[in-house]
Design a protein around this motif. Sequence first.
Motif, PDB file in Angstrom:
ATOM      1  N   GLY B  94      48.876  -6.141 -40.519  1.00  0.00           N
ATOM      2  CA  GLY B  94      47.735  -6.635 -40.961  1.00  0.00           C
ATOM      3  C   GLY B  94      47.304  -6.058 -42.248  1.00  0.00           C
ATOM      4  N   LYS B  95      46.390  -6.625 -43.163  1.00  0.00           N
ATOM      5  CA  LYS B  95      46.016  -6.186 -44.343  1.00  0.00           C
ATOM      6  C   LYS B  95      45.484  -4.862 -44.463  1.00  0.00           C
ATOM      7  CE  LYS B  95      45.488 -10.803 -46.219  1.00  0.00           C
ATOM      8  NZ  LYS B  95      44.508 -11.924 -46.462  1.00  0.00           N
ATOM      9  N   VAL B  96      44.543  -4.797 -43.721  1.00  0.00           N
ATOM     10  CA  VAL B  96      43.923  -3.433 -43.727  1.00  0.00           C
ATOM     11  C   VAL B  96      44.786  -2.439 -43.601  1.00  0.00           C
ATOM     12  CG1 VAL B  96      42.016  -2.027 -42.874  1.00  0.00           C
ATOM     13  CG2 VAL B  96      41.709  -4.594 -43.194  1.00  0.00           C
ATOM     14  N   THR B  97      45.680  -2.444 -42.494  1.00  0.00           N
ATOM     15  CA  THR B  97      46.674  -1.286 -42.119  1.00  0.00           C
ATOM     16  C   THR B  97      47.265  -1.123 -43.585  1.00  0.00           C
ATOM     17  OG1 THR B  97      46.605  -2.508 -40.266  1.00  0.00           O
ATOM     18  CG2 THR B  97      48.171  -0.591 -40.377  1.00  0.00           C
ATOM     19  N   ARG B  98      47.917  -2.289 -43.928  1.00  0.00           N
ATOM     20  CA  ARG B  98      48.779  -2.127 -45.358  1.00  0.00           C
ATOM     21  C   ARG B  98      48.176  -1.415 -46.493  1.00  0.00           C
ATOM     22  NH1 ARG B  98      50.332  -7.006 -47.411  1.00  0.00           N
ATOM     23  NH2 ARG B  98      49.068  -8.208 -45.995  1.00  0.00           N
ATOM     24  N   TYR B  99      46.693  -1.901 -46.468  1.00  0.00           N
ATOM     25  CA  TYR B  99      46.090  -1.064 -47.663  1.00  0.00           C
ATOM     26  C   TYR B  99      46.054   0.112 -47.483  1.00  0.00           C
ATOM     27  CZ  TYR B  99      42.137   0.699 -50.415  1.00  0.00           C
ATOM     28  OH  TYR B  99      41.338   1.217 -51.422  1.00  0.00           O
ATOM     29  N   ILE B 100      45.602   0.646 -46.105  1.00  0.00           N
ATOM     30  CA  ILE B 100      45.401   2.136 -45.665  1.00  0.00           C
ATOM     31  C   ILE B 100      46.874   2.703 -46.396  1.00  0.00           C
ATOM     32  CG2 ILE B 100      44.891   3.783 -44.096  1.00  0.00           C
ATOM     33  CD1 ILE B 100      42.957   1.599 -43.087  1.00  0.00           C
TER      34      ILE B 100
END
Lengths: 535, 349
Positions: B94-100
């Motif tokens: 997911g995007k948020v996981t990747r951002y983190i």
Amino acid sequence: MTLLDVTNLSLSIGAFPILRDVSLSVDPGEILAITGESGSGKSLTALTILRLLPNCTRLSGHLSLEGQDLLALSEEQMCDLRGHKIGMVFQEPMTALNPVQSIGDQVMETILLHSSATRTEAEAEARSLLDRVGLPADRFPLSRYPHELSGGQRQRVVIAMAIAMRPALLIADEPTTALDVTTQAQILDLLRDLVRDYGMGMIIITHDLAVVADMADHIVVMRKGEVVETGSTKQLLATRRHPYTQKLFAASNHQADLPPPVTTDPQSAPLLEVRNAVRDYPLPRKRLFAPAEHMRAVDHVSFALHRGERLGLVGESGCGKSTLTRAILGLEPLQGGEILLDGSPLSGKGLTAEQRRKMQVVFQDPFGSFNPRHKVARLITEPFHGVSDAPTGQDRDNRVAEALIAVGLNPEDADRYIHQFSGGQRQRIAIARALITRPELILFDEAVSALDVSVRAQILDLLAELCSAYGLSYLFISHDLHVVRSMTDRCLVMQKGQIVEHGQTEDLFSAPQHPYTKSLIAAAPVLPDLATGAA
Amino acid sequence: MPPIQLEIGNFSAFARDRWRPLWTRARRPPNLPLMGRYFAKRLLSLIVSLVVASWVIFFVIEIAPGDPASFMLGINAQPDTIAALRSELGLDEGKVTRYINWFTGMLQGDFGTSYTYRTPVAQMVADRLWVSLPLAIYALTLSTLIALPAGIYAAARRGKSGDIAVMGATQLGVAVPNFWFAMMLVLVFAINLRWFSAGGFVGWEAGPLAALHSLTLPAIALALPQAAILARVMRSALLDILGEDFIRTARAKGLSQRQALWRHGLRNALIPVLTIIGLQFSFLLAGAIIIEQVFYLPGLGRLVFQAISARDLIVVESVVMLLVFAVIMVNFLVDLTYALVDPRLRGRG
């Protein structure tokens, strides 16, 4: 021996003659006042004595201090003399000090520059100077910066710098013009004491004839770079030979011919009503999560203004009168209370079109309150933007012409730019801008404070005429007690956000009740009764 | 005032005391709680800016149309290669996981691995920084050393021939493109006089002097146009200040025009100058690409250029983030200098 002797001094900048054959003299311990309207050359006379003139100037005549010919001195010798033999105090205390240097450093600089004192000695001397001008060590350590001081306190620092070397001559150029009346009285007292204690000669330059009459031993009246009349204060006040001097004094004491106040039924709804108005400003937080504190600029103010009435609002700077004015204009939200214009409340989102039409404003600065790129016609029709049924086409032109004629200008002026007008004419244009929506109430926020006395007299006459011609109501906000006294029927006195006294103007000025009103009236210098010439 | 006697025997002590340099004089120590609050507020705004910048950089690349993996591989890529790259890049998550992951990785110094070069991005960036950062500092030092005296000189002689000459020179400095100027430098100092090499970087292993020597021509080429701008800013800021009332007060005290300029004008004129210096540093760090090309220097500018050409999004993302960090950091330092220069700012945030 004469301390300062100026004989036939002429100055021109480029091809323009600025001063013509100016002659005056100052003795030790004497106070000489130079007075006149803006552009009369009073300030340039002072700068000429200090020889602090712009480039491309030509000087002729005689100028000597303690017998020494100042015009023969080199620039280097003049630097030794400035600050040492001649001290100077300028008009604008807010900008006269270097903002990034402490006041101690700035006072010490004069001492270090002109004496062989060490820094420690200079520091001690600066301390005693600041004590002398009324800035005690516990509240005003040398390490204070100018932005931490009020206007009056800064002017005291400037005076301390100017008298640091006990100069033979002190020149004060409009030293109190930017200050409140009570501060003005203190600074004038200080200057008078210093002259007496140190036996200095002093030149005070001011446009305020009441100050002149109060302070000076001798008076020089200037107009357009020439001395038109000179003499001892007593004699000059008594005789006033030159027509210009007479005109100046008449204008200073001018009483506009106001129509008698309209007697309204006290039961009728007031035109403007302010009920318990409160305006708070948040202060910076002391700690990150501490609750924000507030500064209460307007504190439960209530008053009513009836149709046809002229109401004054006086008080010193910072008392909240400008904030209150802005709140009435819908430019400031209130934190409590309400303001009603002709019975309808002002909402927090600004005025309605009808409220805008009914109420207009004239501000202080005739130079800063116009967009320089617009022509007069566009400038004075600006209030139409907020009005629902604004006239267009020929109708609009007729309204512009009507407004300009009403303020004593020509309809053709509509096609000119604002820089083509003098200060007085600009203020007339500002009034035309307020008249164009045919309002019922006009707010004047220090509207005549920036004007010369003769221009001010004309504008006050104009306001009186407009008042009888259009049946207008005025709210007149000013720190100038004389103007408020001559222009209003009723008056409010404001201090620290509160109305401390209100009443009929004449009663309030002749028999003030509140201690603050008393101190204000006592501090304001008054022109002596000219009929007898008694000072 | 009582006449102040000077003790002859103690003259050196007197001279020391009286003419102590400005910065050693007893001044009020800056109000620490106030300064502390100013510092804390600036620091907070620095952190917020960094976090917001990281969102913008990450999500701009996210919203860009198309799939990063297929974009990186070009139009002729096979679907299974794209799928392999997608999982390698972690695009399946997911995007948020990747951002983190991306952001926390960066905080630990892990910038990911370059797709083109197959080396850790952190390593590549660090290598380039060792060229770009010294070059930027070198150029900025030169530009400041040239510009401030030139600006002060011109302001002090306003309208006279010295002013006209300096202003003419700065006009030329602003107008001449720096790559042309760089080529002229190479022609004169490298090819004709043979004082410097025409390009390349010897590396810091060859010793600091040799390294600086090889950065000298590029630094001059970068510095001169910046110096021209800075000198004009210095001059106009000083002229504005010289028109202020407190300069007239200083003159009325008995200071000469020159003394008034040095003692009262200069420090007041520094605020706009510091602002420009801050902007120039950020520009010099990342914007030196043409000069790096002319002198064949392995700097950050060239790295970005190559990464963009090779569609190496990981490198682009990391270098952009790094540059944003540098710009925000420099602004933070400039803000702190403001407060040192101007006591009025110390209480604000």
